[in-house]
Design a protein around this motif. Structure first.
Motif, PDB file in Angstrom:
ATOM      1  N   GLU A  59       1.123  -1.484  -0.133  1.00 24.23           N
ATOM      2  CA  GLU A  59      -0.282  -0.293  -0.045  1.00 24.23           C
ATOM      3  C   GLU A  59       0.735   0.966   0.149  1.00 24.23           C
ATOM      4  O   GLU A  59       1.480   1.837   1.180  1.00 24.23           O
ATOM      5  CB  GLU A  59      -1.034   0.131   1.161  1.00 24.23           C
ATOM      6  N   GLU A  60       1.124   2.261  -1.275  1.00 24.46           N
ATOM      7  CA  GLU A  60       1.689   2.929  -1.367  1.00 24.46           C
ATOM      8  C   GLU A  60       2.158   4.112  -0.085  1.00 24.46           C
ATOM      9  O   GLU A  60       0.635   4.844   0.206  1.00 24.46           O
ATOM     10  CB  GLU A  60       1.559   4.083  -2.530  1.00 24.46           C
ATOM     11  N   ARG A  61       2.158   4.794   0.147  1.00 19.70           N
ATOM     12  CA  ARG A  61       2.279   5.785   1.019  1.00 19.70           C
ATOM     13  C   ARG A  61       1.800   7.421  -0.683  1.00 19.70           C
ATOM     14  O   ARG A  61       2.261   6.736  -1.687  1.00 19.70           O
ATOM     15  CB  ARG A  61       3.752   6.817   1.294  1.00 19.70           C
ATOM     16  N   PRO A  62       0.819   7.977   0.402  1.00 19.74           N
ATOM     17  CA  PRO A  62       0.431   9.137  -0.958  1.00 19.74           C
ATOM     18  C   PRO A  62       1.656   9.918  -1.016  1.00 19.74           C
ATOM     19  O   PRO A  62       2.376   9.980  -0.335  1.00 19.74           O
ATOM     20  CB  PRO A  62      -0.863  10.189  -0.066  1.00 19.74           C
ATOM     21  N   THR A  63       1.820  10.684  -1.789  1.00 17.02           N
ATOM     22  CA  THR A  63       2.679  11.434  -2.636  1.00 17.02           C
ATOM     23  C   THR A  63       2.409  12.911  -1.841  1.00 17.02           C
ATOM     24  O   THR A  63       1.333  13.365  -2.972  1.00 17.02           O
ATOM     25  CB  THR A  63       2.456  11.355  -4.250  1.00 17.02           C
ATOM     26  N   ILE A  64       3.391  13.849  -2.511  1.00 15.88           N
ATOM     27  CA  ILE A  64       2.628  14.750  -2.198  1.00 15.88           C
ATOM     28  C   ILE A  64       2.343  16.141  -3.490  1.00 15.88           C
ATOM     29  O   ILE A  64       2.967  15.945  -3.917  1.00 15.88           O
ATOM     30  CB  ILE A  64       3.496  15.823  -1.060  1.00 15.88           C
ATOM     31  N   ASN A  65       1.444  16.014  -2.816  1.00 24.54           N
ATOM     32  CA  ASN A  65       0.828  17.122  -4.366  1.00 24.54           C
ATOM     33  C   ASN A  65       0.814  19.187  -4.557  1.00 24.54           C
ATOM     34  O   ASN A  65       1.802  19.327  -5.238  1.00 24.54           O
ATOM     35  CB  ASN A  65      -0.434  16.926  -4.798  1.00 24.54           C
ATOM     36  N   ASP A  66       1.218  18.954  -3.287  1.00 23.15           N
ATOM     37  CA  ASP A  66       1.614  20.565  -3.233  1.00 23.15           C
ATOM     38  C   ASP A  66       1.232  21.624  -1.616  1.00 23.15           C
ATOM     39  O   ASP A  66       1.089  20.481  -0.711  1.00 23.15           O
ATOM     40  CB  ASP A  66      -0.381  21.445  -3.724  1.00 23.15           C
ATOM     41  N   ILE A  67       2.482  21.899  -1.314  1.00 21.27           N
ATOM     42  CA  ILE A  67       2.798  22.405   0.073  1.00 21.27           C
ATOM     43  C   ILE A  67       2.580  23.633  -0.248  1.00 21.27           C
ATOM     44  O   ILE A  67       2.838  25.072  -1.150  1.00 21.27           O
ATOM     45  CB  ILE A  67       4.116  21.975   0.497  1.00 21.27           C
ATOM     46  N   ASP A  68       2.279  24.250   0.980  1.00 21.40           N
ATOM     47  CA  ASP A  68       1.551  25.255   1.003  1.00 21.40           C
ATOM     48  C   ASP A  68       1.369  26.402   2.946  1.00 21.40           C
ATOM     49  O   ASP A  68       1.141  25.769   3.512  1.00 21.40           O
ATOM     50  CB  ASP A  68       0.297  25.732   0.481  1.00 21.40           C
ATOM     51  N   PHE A  69       1.912  27.165   2.565  1.00 22.94           N
ATOM     52  CA  PHE A  69       1.774  27.957   3.938  1.00 22.94           C
ATOM     53  C   PHE A  69       0.806  29.478   4.413  1.00 22.94           C
ATOM     54  O   PHE A  69      -0.386  29.773   3.085  1.00 22.94           O
ATOM     55  CB  PHE A  69       2.812  28.577   4.300  1.00 22.94           C
ATOM     56  N   THR A  70      -0.276  29.273   5.275  1.00 17.26           N
ATOM     57  CA  THR A  70      -0.806  30.345   5.978  1.00 17.26           C
ATOM     58  C   THR A  70      -0.751  31.135   6.939  1.00 17.26           C
ATOM     59  O   THR A  70       0.347  30.062   7.921  1.00 17.26           O
ATOM     60  CB  THR A  70      -2.683  30.265   5.837  1.00 17.26           C
ATOM     61  N   GLY A  71      -0.734  32.135   7.121  1.00 15.63           N
ATOM     62  CA  GLY A  71      -0.394  32.809   8.865  1.00 15.63           C
ATOM     63  C   GLY A  71       0.926  33.786   8.277  1.00 15.63           C
ATOM     64  O   GLY A  71       2.036  33.472   9.397  1.00 15.63           O
ATOM     65  N   ILE A  72       1.907  33.680   7.290  1.00 19.40           N
ATOM     66  CA  ILE A  72       3.564  33.532   7.219  1.00 19.40           C
ATOM     67  C   ILE A  72       3.303  35.591   6.614  1.00 19.40           C
ATOM     68  O   ILE A  72       2.438  36.039   6.373  1.00 19.40           O
ATOM     69  CB  ILE A  72       3.684  32.782   5.793  1.00 19.40           C
ATOM     70  N   ARG A  73       4.224  35.900   7.548  1.00 18.02           N
ATOM     71  CA  ARG A  73       4.174  37.701   7.699  1.00 18.02           C
ATOM     72  C   ARG A  73       5.863  37.719   7.031  1.00 18.02           C
ATOM     73  O   ARG A  73       6.046  38.729   6.866  1.00 18.02           O
ATOM     74  CB  ARG A  73       3.653  38.159   8.585  1.00 18.02           C
ATOM     75  N   GLU A  74       6.297  36.783   7.729  1.00 19.74           N
ATOM     76  CA  GLU A  74       8.289  37.023   8.400  1.00 19.74           C
ATOM     77  C   GLU A  74       8.726  36.631   6.760  1.00 19.74           C
ATOM     78  O   GLU A  74      10.108  37.079   7.553  1.00 19.74           O
ATOM     79  CB  GLU A  74       8.363  37.104   9.515  1.00 19.74           C
ATOM     80  N   PHE A  75       8.618  35.614   6.491  1.00 15.45           N
ATOM     81  CA  PHE A  75       9.262  34.636   4.987  1.00 15.45           C
ATOM     82  C   PHE A  75       8.842  35.261   4.354  1.00 15.45           C
ATOM     83  O   PHE A  75       7.053  35.155   4.034  1.00 15.45           O
ATOM     84  CB  PHE A  75       9.780  33.401   5.507  1.00 15.45           C
ATOM     85  N   ASP A  76       9.307  34.985   3.167  1.00 13.67           N
ATOM     86  CA  ASP A  76       8.395  34.704   1.646  1.00 13.67           C
ATOM     87  C   ASP A  76       8.103  33.526   1.773  1.00 13.67           C
ATOM     88  O   ASP A  76       9.122  32.158   2.348  1.00 13.67           O
ATOM     89  CB  ASP A  76       9.018  35.388   0.713  1.00 13.67           C
ATOM     90  N   LYS A  77       7.311  32.524   0.645  1.00 16.36           N
ATOM     91  CA  LYS A  77       6.813  30.979   0.482  1.00 16.36           C
ATOM     92  C   LYS A  77       7.990  30.277   0.007  1.00 16.36           C
ATOM     93  O   LYS A  77       8.638  29.546   0.460  1.00 16.36           O
ATOM     94  CB  LYS A  77       5.451  30.799  -0.020  1.00 16.36           C
ATOM     95  N   ASP A  78       8.709  30.725  -1.503  1.00 17.91           N
ATOM     96  CA  ASP A  78       9.418  30.082  -1.611  1.00 17.91           C
ATOM     97  C   ASP A  78      11.190  30.141  -0.415  1.00 17.91           C
ATOM     98  O   ASP A  78      11.851  27.980  -0.418  1.00 17.91           O
ATOM     99  CB  ASP A  78       9.994  31.224  -2.876  1.00 17.91           C
ATOM    100  N   SER A  79      11.171  30.650   0.386  1.00 12.80           N
ATOM    101  CA  SER A  79      12.507  30.611   0.680  1.00 12.80           C
ATOM    102  C   SER A  79      11.943  29.228   2.118  1.00 12.80           C
ATOM    103  O   SER A  79      12.925  28.535   1.783  1.00 12.80           O
ATOM    104  CB  SER A  79      12.843  31.676   2.011  1.00 12.80           C
ATOM    105  N   LEU A  80      10.834  29.602   2.186  1.00 11.92           N
ATOM    106  CA  LEU A  80       9.909  28.255   3.747  1.00 11.92           C
ATOM    107  C   LEU A  80      10.290  26.505   2.397  1.00 11.92           C
ATOM    108  O   LEU A  80      10.542  26.033   3.690  1.00 11.92           O
ATOM    109  CB  LEU A  80       9.197  28.881   4.167  1.00 11.92           C
ATOM    110  N   ARG A  81       9.736  27.052   1.004  1.00  8.61           N
ATOM    111  CA  ARG A  81       9.727  25.769   0.512  1.00  8.61           C
ATOM    112  C   ARG A  81      11.222  25.339   1.000  1.00  8.61           C
ATOM    113  O   ARG A  81      11.822  23.773   0.798  1.00  8.61           O
ATOM    114  CB  ARG A  81       8.915  25.834  -0.944  1.00  8.61           C
ATOM    115  N   LYS A  82      12.641  26.089   0.061  1.00  7.48           N
ATOM    116  CA  LYS A  82      13.644  25.715   0.151  1.00  7.48           C
ATOM    117  C   LYS A  82      14.884  24.554   1.660  1.00  7.48           C
ATOM    118  O   LYS A  82      14.900  23.649   1.269  1.00  7.48           O
ATOM    119  CB  LYS A  82      14.186  26.409  -0.384  1.00  7.48           C
ATOM    120  N   ALA A  83      13.767  25.960   2.663  1.00 10.88           N
ATOM    121  CA  ALA A  83      14.130  25.062   3.713  1.00 10.88           C
ATOM    122  C   ALA A  83      13.616  23.608   4.310  1.00 10.88           C
ATOM    123  O   ALA A  83      14.262  22.926   4.890  1.00 10.88           O
ATOM    124  CB  ALA A  83      13.730  26.150   4.741  1.00 10.88           C
ATOM    125  N   LEU A  84      11.940  23.480   3.781  1.00 13.03           N
ATOM    126  CA  LEU A  84      11.440  22.157   3.862  1.00 13.03           C
ATOM    127  C   LEU A  84      12.186  21.354   2.993  1.00 13.03           C
ATOM    128  O   LEU A  84      12.433  20.144   2.871  1.00 13.03           O
ATOM    129  CB  LEU A  84      10.652  22.318   3.455  1.00 13.03           C
TER     130      LEU A  84
END
Length: 764
Positions: free
Chosen positions: A96-121
């Protein structure tokens, strides 16, 4: 024959425990595998399964191999459930395969831009297209919290939501409650007596907050910044005689609500030592007197670690000039605690002489090797020369194509007298595309466009196009510069331009000056820091008559015609030793240029000299003094061309007076500039209070004096205008910005004053 079906299945957190249980509960007798089938695959290739199994068709199967197969499949990280079913002599692998990550999103972010957080992840293994793992998501949460802690947001909360969607995929949403940043409420230094706590805290970039903290964020705790401040504190003591100074401990405490931070630094100052003597020991190649001249440690003065470091570095560099790349110099202190005196013994070992086998370059993905190598003054198969290596590094850095330029010396295995030099560069964007628009009451709508490439196609050539559609000053200009037109470093510049100007300072009018031309210039390097320029232009200047045309233009046109063709020759010299072109603190900038017109309708010469000198008064304060003088004169009974006049007033000249309004006037009151120009300026610059040591944002106080004179007027100090004031200098994302408030202290009737002036894109 009766068929027996045995199943092995793992769903628990501990796969090994489940495997052991399954092995005991569902033991089977060994058999030869006739076939292997795989069930449950959606995205994973069957080959991935077969490659991980410890058995093949025809192999003997037993419980141990079954357990090993389950462990191997779980280790892939692709499945959340694995079963092995045995039907007779057929092995069925059910996954039974693990589900694949389709999209990563962030809410409530003010201090960072989302691209920099995606890079960190991504750095912790969580990204789109990867199998979803709850353990990985937990690590991602911790990484996000760490990112916020680095920003002093200790109370930040992160909640991960995994939303299943079709085709066994999930969307991940990280909901962040950032909270308020923790701020430094108190910094204490304990154990100091020689210097006040206020003085020592003033050395820190971190502080307890002030009116500018919203911009500098200097009251946000950062371990990296604190370590840098502690090094600054240590250096401060060691450069003032405190040889045995040490930092005993540093405590950082955060309040229960995670909003307030207090920092306590415990120090031991020790006694203040005075240098008693400096001696040389070891092998100095018979050049002791030359080495002694490099000593900056001064007997009779307090111990200064900076002087000791500078001396040992100067010694090793000087050894390097003779090929001794591995020279070592040790400064041994002989401390007399009874008298608080210290003597230094400089022990030198030149080691062996070496020559450079090879120079390697890396990091230049765009810039061609030859563009970098032609700046080298240290050559391959030559004796190692530290001065030439440093000069090579500085010349490559001054190209302006790289963020960083580093050099490393490495031994050549098996060749003790050889070294390799490894130049590592980090490229930066060298092209710019600018579109601009502006509106003013005088000029209405203004559009501007420019495209510039300082390193076109990685060749080191400069290409530029400028367009301006101002109502009163229209420009289209093209420029090309080849810095190595010849292998010896002679540069060649080609300019083509068309300018249309219509002064509007007084009564306006619809007349205009049109200048069309082209130029060819060469630059010849005479020394490493001096370059002489020479060239020629072909210009066609047309006075287009219209309403309210100034009398000086009419007088010139009536004598020489409304169209003038000139072939002026230019010569210049430049030298720049500043430590920075945008925010200098020391060094000089000098520029001299001359222009003479003997061929064509206008006969004249024009000279201009500019000098700037920067003096570091303290770590925070810089004194800048500058002067400029210009002189022009007509030749062979020709007057000086009015369209070559000097102008004065405003930023870059005498602040407090409107731009280009100083100088003689014609009978209609029109200001047309003059043939002589003299300016002086003095500034004291310091980082904006509250901005720490950030030199990109500085305030300054200034005093200016200067004027412009006509061809028949005599230059006189009594005619000079003067002003004083203060201002702000900011290296902004749009370019250098300077804003000045001025008060004229020497003015005359009819002068046009302007207290507040600003400009973007030029520097002092």
């Amino acid at each position: 024959m009766k068929k027996h079906i045995k199943r092995f299945r793992v769903r628990s957190v501990s796969a090994l425990v489940a495997i052991a249980f399954a092995a005991n509960a569902w033991a089977v007798d060994p058999f030869s595998v006739r076939d292997i089938r795989v069930e449950g695959l959606q995205r994973v290739e069957p080959g991935t399964i077969f490659a991980s199994l410890p058995f093949r068709i025809g192999d003997q199967y037993n419980d141990e191999k079954g357990s090993a197969a389950i462990r191997a499949l779980f280790a892939l990280g692709l499945f959340k459930d694995v079963r092995i079913e045995v039907t007779g002599d057929v092995v069925v692998v059910v996954v039974e395969e693990r589900p694949t990550i389709n999209d990563i999103d962030f809410t409530g972010i003010r201090e960072f831009d989302k691209d920099s957080l995606r890079k960190a992840l991504r750095d912790v293994g969580l990204t789109e297209g990867r199998p979803f793992d709850q353990g990985l998501a937990d690590r991602a949460e911790q990484e996000l919290k760490r990112q916020y802690i680095d920003k002093s947001l200790y109370g930040a909360q992160v909640v991960t939501t995994a939303t299943p969607i079709e085709r066994n995929r999930v969307n991940l949403t990280f909901t962040v409650t950032e909270g308020e940043p923790a701020k430094i409420r108190e910094i204490r230094i304990v154990g100091n007596s020689a210097f006040s706590e206020r003085t020592l805290k003033g050395l820190f970039d971190l502080d307890e907050g002030n009116w500018l903290s919203f911009y500098t964020k200097s009251n946000r705790y950062s371990r990296t910044k604190l370590n840098a401040d502690l090094e600054t504190l240590k250096s401060y003591y060691l450069s003032r005689g405190y040889l045995e100074f040490r930092i005993d401990s540093t405590q950082v405490a955060i309040s229960p609500n995670k909003q307030d931070i207090s920092i306590t630094v415990n120090v031991t100052e020790g006694q203040r030592y005075v240098v008693s003597s400096v001696k040389l020991e070891g092998n100095y190649l018979g050049k002791e007197d030359e080495f002694k001249s490099l000593i900056t440690i001064k007997p009779g003065e307090p111990y200064n670690a900076d002087q000791v470091t500078a001396t040992t570095k100067a010694f090793t560099d000087y050894f390097g000039n003779f090929g001794y790349a591995f020279a070592s110099v040790e400064a041994r202190p002989e401390v007399d605690r009874a008298t608080n005196r210290v003597a230094f013994v400089l022990v030198a070992d030149p080691s062996r002489r070496a020559y450079v086998r090879r120079v390697n370059i890396s990091g230049n993905n765009r810039t061609r090797d030859e563009v970098i190598r032609r700046e080298f003054r240290q050559f391959e198969s030559s004796w190692y020369d530290a001065d030439k290596i440093k000069l090579s590094r500085d010349r490559v850095d001054r190209l302006g194509y790289f963020k960083e330029v580093n050099i490393e010396t490495t031994d050549v295995p098996g060749a003790p007298d050889q070294v390799d030099l490894n130049f590592t560069v980090q490229e930066k964007p060298t092209g710019s595309l600018q579109l601009g628009a502006g509106f003013s009451q005088a000029e209405k709508l203004t559009l501007s466009f420019s495209i510039k490439q300082e390193n076109a196609f990685g060749t080191g050539h400069y290409l530029g196009v400028d367009v301006n559609t101002s109502k009163y000053n229209r420009v289209i200009a093209l420029q090309s510069l080849n810095p190595y037109f010849t292998p010896d470093g002679v540069s060649r510049a080609i300019d083509l331009y068309h300018r249309s100007s219509r002064p509007y300072e007084n009564q306006g009018g619809n007349y205009r000056l049109e200048t069309t031309g082209g130029g060819l210039r060469f630059g010849v390097p005479f020394t490493e820091s001096d370059t002489v320029y020479f060239g020629t232009n072909v210009e066609r200047v047309k006075i287009v008559p219209g309403t309210n045309i100034p009398a000086v233009y009419l007088a010139y046109a009536e004598r020489f015609g409304y169209t003038t063709t000139n072939v002026p020759f230019t010569v210049g010299w430049g030298r720049d030793t500043r430590d920075s072109a945008v925010s200098p603190t020391k060094g000089r900038y000098q520029r001299a240029s001359g222009e003479v017109g003997l061929i064509g309708d206008a006969h004249y010469f024009r000279l201009d000299y500019q000098h700037q000198h920067f003096f570091p008064l303290t770590k925070a304060f810089t004194l800048a003094a500058s002067g400029e003088i210009g002189y022009g004169k007509g030749l062979q009974n020709h007057p000086f061309p009015v369209f070559k006049n000097f102008y004065g007033g405003g930023l870059g000249s005498v602040r407090g007076f409107e731009q280009s309004t100083l100088g003689p006037r014609d009978i209609t009151g029109f200001i047309a500039g003059g043939t002589k120009k003299l300016n002086f300026s003095t500034e004291v610059l310091t980082p904006l209070p509250g901005a720490g040591n950030d030199r990109s944002l500085r305030v300054f106080a200034f005093a200016d004096a200067g004027n412009v004179w006509g061809e028949e007027e005599k230059m006189s100090f009594k005619d000079m205008r003067a002003s004083v004031g203060f201002g702000l200098s900011w290296v902004s994302p749009m370019g250098p910005l300077r804003l000045a408030w001025s008060k004229p202290v020497r003015k005359f009737a009819g002068d046009k004053l302007q207290s507040l002036q600003f400009q973007i894109g030029t520097s002092f």
